[in-house]
Design an enzyme around this catalytic site. Structure first.
Site, PDB file in Angstrom:
ATOM      1  N   ARG A 121       0.812  -1.221   0.000  1.00 55.21           N
ATOM      2  CA  ARG A 121       0.000   0.000   0.000  1.00 55.21           C
ATOM      3  C   ARG A 121       0.840   1.264   0.000  1.00 55.21           C
ATOM      4  O   ARG A 121       0.384   2.342   0.382  1.00 55.21           O
ATOM      5  CB  ARG A 121      -0.967   0.031   1.191  1.00 55.21           C
ATOM      6  N   LYS A 143       3.645  11.549 -11.124  1.00 53.31           N
ATOM      7  CA  LYS A 143       2.781  10.731 -11.993  1.00 53.31           C
ATOM      8  C   LYS A 143       3.503   9.425 -12.279  1.00 53.31           C
ATOM      9  O   LYS A 143       4.634   9.429 -12.774  1.00 53.31           O
ATOM     10  CB  LYS A 143       2.498  11.448 -13.316  1.00 53.31           C
ATOM     11  N   GLU A 185      11.057  18.331 -24.509  1.00 55.09           N
ATOM     12  CA  GLU A 185      10.349  18.723 -23.274  1.00 55.09           C
ATOM     13  C   GLU A 185      10.954  20.005 -22.694  1.00 55.09           C
ATOM     14  O   GLU A 185      10.245  20.819 -22.103  1.00 55.09           O
ATOM     15  CB  GLU A 185      10.407  17.600 -22.224  1.00 55.09           C
ATOM     16  N   LYS A 227       8.485  22.984 -13.574  1.00 53.96           N
ATOM     17  CA  LYS A 227       7.597  21.855 -13.295  1.00 53.96           C
ATOM     18  C   LYS A 227       7.226  21.845 -11.815  1.00 53.96           C
ATOM     19  O   LYS A 227       6.058  21.658 -11.457  1.00 53.96           O
ATOM     20  CB  LYS A 227       8.244  20.528 -13.704  1.00 53.96           C
ATOM     21  N   GLU A 237      -3.654  17.781 -11.189  1.00 58.29           N
ATOM     22  CA  GLU A 237      -4.139  18.252 -12.483  1.00 58.29           C
ATOM     23  C   GLU A 237      -5.620  18.573 -12.527  1.00 58.29           C
ATOM     24  O   GLU A 237      -6.374  18.089 -13.359  1.00 58.29           O
ATOM     25  CB  GLU A 237      -3.786  17.232 -13.587  1.00 58.29           C
ATOM     26  N   ARG A 241      -1.888  22.375 -14.029  1.00 60.55           N
ATOM     27  CA  ARG A 241      -0.900  21.355 -14.388  1.00 60.55           C
ATOM     28  C   ARG A 241      -1.063  20.936 -15.847  1.00 60.55           C
ATOM     29  O   ARG A 241      -0.115  20.470 -16.479  1.00 60.55           O
ATOM     30  CB  ARG A 241      -0.997  20.139 -13.444  1.00 60.55           C
ATOM     31  N   ASN A 245       1.034  19.918 -20.566  1.00 58.04           N
ATOM     32  CA  ASN A 245       0.686  19.070 -21.710  1.00 58.04           C
ATOM     33  C   ASN A 245       0.707  19.818 -23.031  1.00 58.04           C
ATOM     34  O   ASN A 245       0.156  19.342 -24.025  1.00 58.04           O
ATOM     35  CB  ASN A 245      -0.687  18.436 -21.493  1.00 58.04           C
ATOM     36  N   HIS A 248       0.917  17.928 -26.239  1.00 57.45           N
ATOM     37  CA  HIS A 248       0.712  16.502 -25.954  1.00 57.45           C
ATOM     38  C   HIS A 248      -0.545  15.902 -26.588  1.00 57.45           C
ATOM     39  O   HIS A 248      -0.595  14.700 -26.811  1.00 57.45           O
ATOM     40  CB  HIS A 248       0.696  16.253 -24.447  1.00 57.45           C
ATOM     41  N   HIS A 252       0.065  12.575 -28.488  1.00 61.76           N
ATOM     42  CA  HIS A 252      -0.534  11.275 -28.167  1.00 61.76           C
ATOM     43  C   HIS A 252      -1.193  10.654 -29.391  1.00 61.76           C
ATOM     44  O   HIS A 252      -1.134   9.443 -29.592  1.00 61.76           O
ATOM     45  CB  HIS A 252      -1.514  11.411 -27.007  1.00 61.76           C
ATOM     46  N   HIS A 266       8.577   9.738 -27.699  1.00 62.47           N
ATOM     47  CA  HIS A 266       7.646  10.643 -27.021  1.00 62.47           C
ATOM     48  C   HIS A 266       8.083  12.114 -27.140  1.00 62.47           C
ATOM     49  O   HIS A 266       7.301  12.980 -27.542  1.00 62.47           O
ATOM     50  CB  HIS A 266       7.507  10.232 -25.548  1.00 62.47           C
TER      51      HIS A 266
HETATM   52  N1  LIG Z   1       5.568  10.581 -15.293  1.00 66.69           N
HETATM   53  C1  LIG Z   1       5.594  11.650 -16.047  1.00 66.69           C
HETATM   54  O1  LIG Z   1       5.258  12.752 -15.608  1.00 66.69           O
HETATM   55  C2  LIG Z   1       6.092  11.529 -17.460  1.00 66.69           C
HETATM   56  C3  LIG Z   1       6.398  12.689 -18.190  1.00 66.69           C
HETATM   57  C4  LIG Z   1       6.921  12.546 -19.477  1.00 66.69           C
HETATM   58  C5  LIG Z   1       7.121  11.276 -20.004  1.00 66.69           C
HETATM   59  N2  LIG Z   1       6.814  10.171 -19.270  1.00 66.69           N
HETATM   60  C6  LIG Z   1       7.058   8.837 -19.778  1.00 66.69           C
HETATM   61  O2  LIG Z   1       8.468   8.674 -19.956  1.00 66.69           O
HETATM   62  C7  LIG Z   1       8.688   7.664 -20.926  1.00 66.69           C
HETATM   63  C8  LIG Z   1       9.802   8.088 -21.864  1.00 66.69           C
HETATM   64  O3  LIG Z   1      10.961   8.309 -21.086  1.00 66.69           O
HETATM   65  P1  LIG Z   1      12.408   8.277 -21.753  1.00 66.69           P
HETATM   66  O4  LIG Z   1      12.393   9.095 -22.970  1.00 66.69           O
HETATM   67  O5  LIG Z   1      13.362   8.577 -20.672  1.00 66.69           O
HETATM   68  O6  LIG Z   1      12.488   6.772 -22.262  1.00 66.69           O
HETATM   69  P2  LIG Z   1      13.297   5.479 -21.778  1.00 66.69           P
HETATM   70  O7  LIG Z   1      13.199   5.317 -20.320  1.00 66.69           O
HETATM   71  O8  LIG Z   1      12.815   4.373 -22.625  1.00 66.69           O
HETATM   72  O9  LIG Z   1      14.795   5.838 -22.177  1.00 66.69           O
HETATM   73  C9  LIG Z   1      15.141   5.993 -23.536  1.00 66.69           C
HETATM   74  C10 LIG Z   1      16.299   5.081 -23.917  1.00 66.69           C
HETATM   75  O10 LIG Z   1      17.503   5.589 -23.359  1.00 66.69           O
HETATM   76  C11 LIG Z   1      18.206   4.558 -22.661  1.00 66.69           C
HETATM   77  N3  LIG Z   1      18.950   5.235 -21.593  1.00 66.69           N
HETATM   78  C12 LIG Z   1      18.475   5.746 -20.453  1.00 66.69           C
HETATM   79  N4  LIG Z   1      19.423   6.415 -19.796  1.00 66.69           N
HETATM   80  C13 LIG Z   1      20.551   6.303 -20.534  1.00 66.69           C
HETATM   81  C14 LIG Z   1      21.863   6.808 -20.395  1.00 66.69           C
HETATM   82  N5  LIG Z   1      22.223   7.585 -19.356  1.00 66.69           N
HETATM   83  N6  LIG Z   1      22.766   6.494 -21.363  1.00 66.69           N
HETATM   84  C15 LIG Z   1      22.414   5.743 -22.428  1.00 66.69           C
HETATM   85  N7  LIG Z   1      21.182   5.269 -22.630  1.00 66.69           N
HETATM   86  C16 LIG Z   1      20.258   5.550 -21.683  1.00 66.69           C
HETATM   87  C17 LIG Z   1      17.137   3.624 -22.209  1.00 66.69           C
HETATM   88  O11 LIG Z   1      17.643   2.328 -21.982  1.00 66.69           O
HETATM   89  C18 LIG Z   1      16.172   3.654 -23.390  1.00 66.69           C
HETATM   90  O12 LIG Z   1      16.604   2.784 -24.385  1.00 66.69           O
HETATM   91  C19 LIG Z   1       7.364   7.441 -21.631  1.00 66.69           C
HETATM   92  O13 LIG Z   1       6.827   6.218 -21.183  1.00 66.69           O
HETATM   93  C20 LIG Z   1       6.497   8.578 -21.140  1.00 66.69           C
HETATM   94  O14 LIG Z   1       5.133   8.237 -21.064  1.00 66.69           O
HETATM   95  C21 LIG Z   1       6.309  10.294 -18.005  1.00 66.69           C
END
Ligand SMILES: NC(=O)c1ccc[n+]([C@@H]2O[C@H](COP(=O)([O-])OP(=O)(O)OC[C@H]3O[C@@H](n4cnc5c(N)ncnc54)[C@H](O)[C@@H]3O)[C@@H](O)[C@H]2O)c1
Length: 369
Positions: A121, A143, A185, A227, A237, A241, A245, A248, A252, A266
């Site tokens: 939990r 999130k 971003e 942020k 949100e 907040r 987006n 976005h 999406h 993304h």
């Molecule tokens: N929670 C939130 O508020 C929020 C906001 C924006 C995006 N997201 C989510 O984030 C995700 C995308 O995140 P991302 O772009 O970090 O993707 P990811 O976590 O898939 O990382 C991208 C790639 O980079 C590699 N990688 C990571 N760190 C590395 C490093 N230091 N050196 C070399 N390679 C490295 C990973 O293995 C992966 O292949 C999506 O699922 C999206 O929905 C969430």
């Protein structure tokens, strides 16, 4: 050593985001004050694990570390890997007072944060974001969640981390493509609320992409400040907040159309989405023609995906894209919500977008393909 701290002011759930160089090497000292016993459970992905897990273990010093390594990629943010993460954490006998560490990009951060939210939990967790996207966006704000067949991020929870350690040095091993996706971003923050920051990015963006540490630190810090400020005002949100987006709703739809994979990352979708949101704002007479031109010029100067024509392969037609846009989580009472802008740095939320104007923007964008 360059180091900065941004506080996310959320009352009893407030926490620090530490941003700087050499943070991994002092992870033990940073995390120790949170621990009841000198032990942490770390979840990472194969790419990050191979590159940086030994450095994290060394940085943790006397804090004992167990690690689970999951496959890299968006597919990991799913039920099977979520189950695996939860079962592993239980097998490690992680207790209510222990700390779980998410060590990776947004995929690991979202998945591990959600596991921490529901394990017994709710256990505390620390984000050590390793991508630019995760450092400026996903690791901050609480999130968490996974993707399911019905769509992205549809199962999840708000669960704030207890600490975020954003080590700028880790960005050095990212591929250029992943770095630029995260930069999408960063640009978003300037566009939604800080025209001077956008101006600074126009000037410093190329240096930052080339590896300038001071510029990277400043960009991550300013993004996190923005942020943190918005999240503190509106954690779940209900209102402001949604500004985060910007771009976005378009993003999406494009991600859904391209299958959430390598065709469009993304952050790339966010950049294209921002360009389209400014185009739409201009057609609605909200901002000058100069604003969308400047957005596109900067994205292009950075070598980023800017137009629909930069996405390889087929795309649905304008009506098809609008249908996908309408499936966005942000739909309220059946009305699509948009983040539009009166100028660079002046975004606002509205549901008031005539379908024919939206369609004309998409028809023209598709015709440029
Ligand atoms: N929670 C939130 O508020 C929020 C906001 C924006 C995006 N997201 C989510 O984030 C995700 C995308 O995140 P991302 O772009 O970090 O993707 P990811 O976590 O898939 O990382 C991208 C790639 O980079 C590699 N990688 C990571 N760190 C590395 C490093 N230091 N050196 C070399 N390679 C490295 C990973 O293995 C992966 O292949 C999506 O699922 C999206 O929905 C969430």
């Amino acid at each position: 050593m360059m180091r900065e701290t941004v506080r996310v002011e959320l009352g009893e759930r407030a926490y620090d985001v530490r941003i700087g160089t050499g943070l991994l090497a002092r992870a033990g000292a940073e995390i120790a004050p949170l621990l009841r016993r000198p032990r942490v459970a770390v979840i990472t992905d194969e790419t990050v694990g191979a590159l940086h897990l030994d450095a994290l273990r060394a940085g943790l010093g006397d804090v004992q570390m167990e690690a689970l390594t999951l496959p890299a990629g968006e597919g990991t943010k799913s039920w099977p890997h979520f189950e695996r993460a939860c079962e592993w954490l239980l097998a490690q006998k992680v207790e209510r007072k222990d700390i779980v560490i998410a060590f990776g990009g947004g995929v690991i951060g979202d998945l591990v944060g959600f596991a921490a939210a529901v394990l017994r939990r709710g256990v505390r967790f620390v984000q050590i974001p390793t991508t630019l996207l995760a450092q400026v966006d996903s690791s901050v704000g609480g999130k968490t969640g996974i993707n399911v067949a019905a769509g992205k991020n549809l199962i999840g929870a708000f669960h704030q981390p207890s600490l975020v350690l954003a080590d700028i040095d880790l960005l050095g091993t990212l591929t250029a493509r992943d770095f630029l996706a995260g930069y999408g971003e960063v640009v978003k923050y300037g566009l939604l609320g800080d025209p001077l920051f956008f101006e600074w990015l126009e000037d410093m963006g190329p240096k930052l992409a080339a590896g300038d540490t001071a510029a990277r630190l400043r960009a991550v810090k300013r993004s996190v400040e923005m942020k943190a400020e918005i999240v503190a005002r509106d954690e779940t949100e209900e209102g402001d907040r949604a500004l985060l987006n910007l771009g976005h709703t378009f993003c999406h739809a494009l991600e859904a159309a391209t299958g959430y994979g390598d065709r469009l990352l993304h952050g790339e979708g966010v950049a294209i989405g921002c360009a389209l949101a400014f185009e739409l704002s201009q057609r609605l007479g909200l901002c000058s023609q100069e604003a969308p031109s400047r957005v596109r010029a900067h994205l292009k100067a950075m070598g980023m995906k800017t137009d629909l024509s930069d996405i390889p392969g087929e795309l649905p037609d304008a009506d098809g894209l609008i249908t996908l846009m309408a499936q966005d989580k942000k739909v309220l009472d059946g009305k699509m919500r948009f983040i539009l802008a009166r100028g660079i740095g002046e975004a606002f939320v509205t549901s008031d977008v005539p379908r024919d104007v939206l369609k004309s923007v998409l028809v023209d964008a598709l015709a440029r393909r």
